[in-house]
Design an enzyme around this catalytic site. Sequence first.
Site, short mmCIF file in Angstrom:
data_model
loop_
_atom_site.label_atom_id
_atom_site.label_comp_id
_atom_site.label_asym_id
_atom_site.label_seq_id
_atom_site.Cartn_x
_atom_site.Cartn_y
_atom_site.Cartn_z
NE ARG A 73 40.97 45.71 37.91
CZ ARG A 73 40.84 44.59 38.79
NH1 ARG A 73 41.23 43.41 38.35
NH2 ARG A 73 40.14 44.96 40.04
CE LYS A 77 37.41 39.73 43.93
NZ LYS A 77 38.33 40.80 43.58
CG MET A 87 32.49 17.37 32.66
SD MET A 87 31.03 17.37 31.35
CE MET A 87 31.63 17.83 29.71
CE1 TYR A 144 36.83 9.67 27.74
CE2 TYR A 144 36.89 11.39 29.46
CZ TYR A 144 36.05 10.69 28.73
OH TYR A 144 34.64 10.58 28.95
C1 LIG Z 1 39.21 41.28 44.59
C2 LIG Z 1 39.32 42.81 44.82
C3 LIG Z 1 40.01 43.16 46.12
C4 LIG Z 1 40.69 42.26 47.05
O1 LIG Z 1 41.81 41.65 46.53
P1 LIG Z 1 42.66 40.74 47.38
O2 LIG Z 1 44.00 40.50 46.82
O3 LIG Z 1 41.78 39.27 47.30
O4 LIG Z 1 42.78 41.11 48.56
C5 LIG Z 1 40.09 44.69 46.42
N1 LIG Z 1 39.50 45.38 45.51
C6 LIG Z 1 39.13 45.30 44.23
C7 LIG Z 1 38.64 46.23 43.26
C8 LIG Z 1 39.17 43.77 43.95
O5 LIG Z 1 38.55 43.54 42.73
#
Ligand SMILES: *Cc1c(COP(=O)(O)O)cnc(C)c1O
Length: 395
Positions: A127, A33, A313, A265
């Site tokens: 969540r 991801k 930036m 800045y």
């Molecule tokens: C990102 C994620 C993981 C992996 O987590 P790590 O701490 O990077 O190993 C596993 N399961 C879900 C649902 C996640 O969102």
Amino acid sequence: MRTWCEIDTAALAENVRSFRRLVGDTTLAPTVKSNGYGHGLLLAARAFLEGGADWLCVDALDEARALRQAGLTCPIYVFGYVPLADLAEVVSLDCRLVVYNRETIDALAALGAPVRIHLKIETGNHRQGVGPEEAVALAALAARATGLTIEGVSSHFANIEDTTDHTYARRQLAVFEGAVAALRAAGHAVPMRHLSNTAAALLWPDQRFEMVRIGVGAYGVWPSKEARVAALLAGRRELALQPALTWKTRIAQVKSVPEGAFVGYGCTYMCTHPTRLAILPVGYADGYDRGLSNLAHVLIRGRRAPIRGRVCMNITMVDVTDIPDAALEDEVVLLGAPAVDGERLTADQVADWAQTISYEIMARIGAHLPRVPVTGSASATAPDPLARAYRLPRT
Ligand SMILES: *Cc1c(COP(=O)(O)O)cnc(C)c1O
């Protein structure tokens, strides 16, 4: 190239092999991801499969589509939300999908196509997910629908890498096991159970169930200092994780400024002596956090150069007064290891400076910056000072 990331794909593959030795024949499902935690979606995906990953996890359908378009045929598990209108593509891309509402089950059932789902159990993270009772109701709904197969049941820890006290995580584990028991008692098969992330996979060898979803560890980075200390205290074999990402830019200009001159800045930095500045073509729009202003260091010719003034930036200024040979177009390491021997700037170090975690530092490196595969870079071979300092005698 003026700003880019070098990705040691051999290190990524080797990290997966290290987890394989740890988890045996448990299904190993690294997640790619967020552009592979900033490493590049396809570079990471291919390296993980090369290292023996069984499945890949993604957050969004877009990521799954990119993997399929690149020709990857491995099982893909989508663990983020897919809008109801997009569900047909879950089927056409042959993905597994996390499910935690009736609407998704109804919409999948209406497609009438075969699809494997994984129910998400709410165990205390509050969540994604539903409680055990609702999970049994969803399972009943899915069982009545044509085409749907409940392949797995999952959950996610809230408090495992942020602490060495795992009471809360153990409570979540108990809720998870209760939910699985309730589903089985109601007559549903639960072929795959999974809730281990990197920290849980490292800390709790007995609770890996049928699959582990590892993230940060596959990229060679420990989830946190706490996770590392907890693992060592629990007597775990030290895992030789290899960071794989080096983020580089080049010096765009070197200039001398007088004592008393302000930099950047807001005039937040005033030179206390005649100063040589190097101007770098990278900034917060590239993911180089503005919180690093006047705080972080970069590496030039293997030596530290401190940031002066605010990160802009697209531009950042660093002090090279003490690196007299620094010159136009010199490579600059923002994160990772220089090609020559020397210090490494870890993601944890940069995260500490920016008051965040390594995950965010890596995931926010701009997707527009080129990712260049390299093999056997210094990042893979540089000794890890923490591993040396804290290695415990084997018992
Ligand atoms: C990102 C994620 C993981 C992996 O987590 P790590 O701490 O990077 O190993 C596993 N399961 C879900 C649902 C996640 O969102």
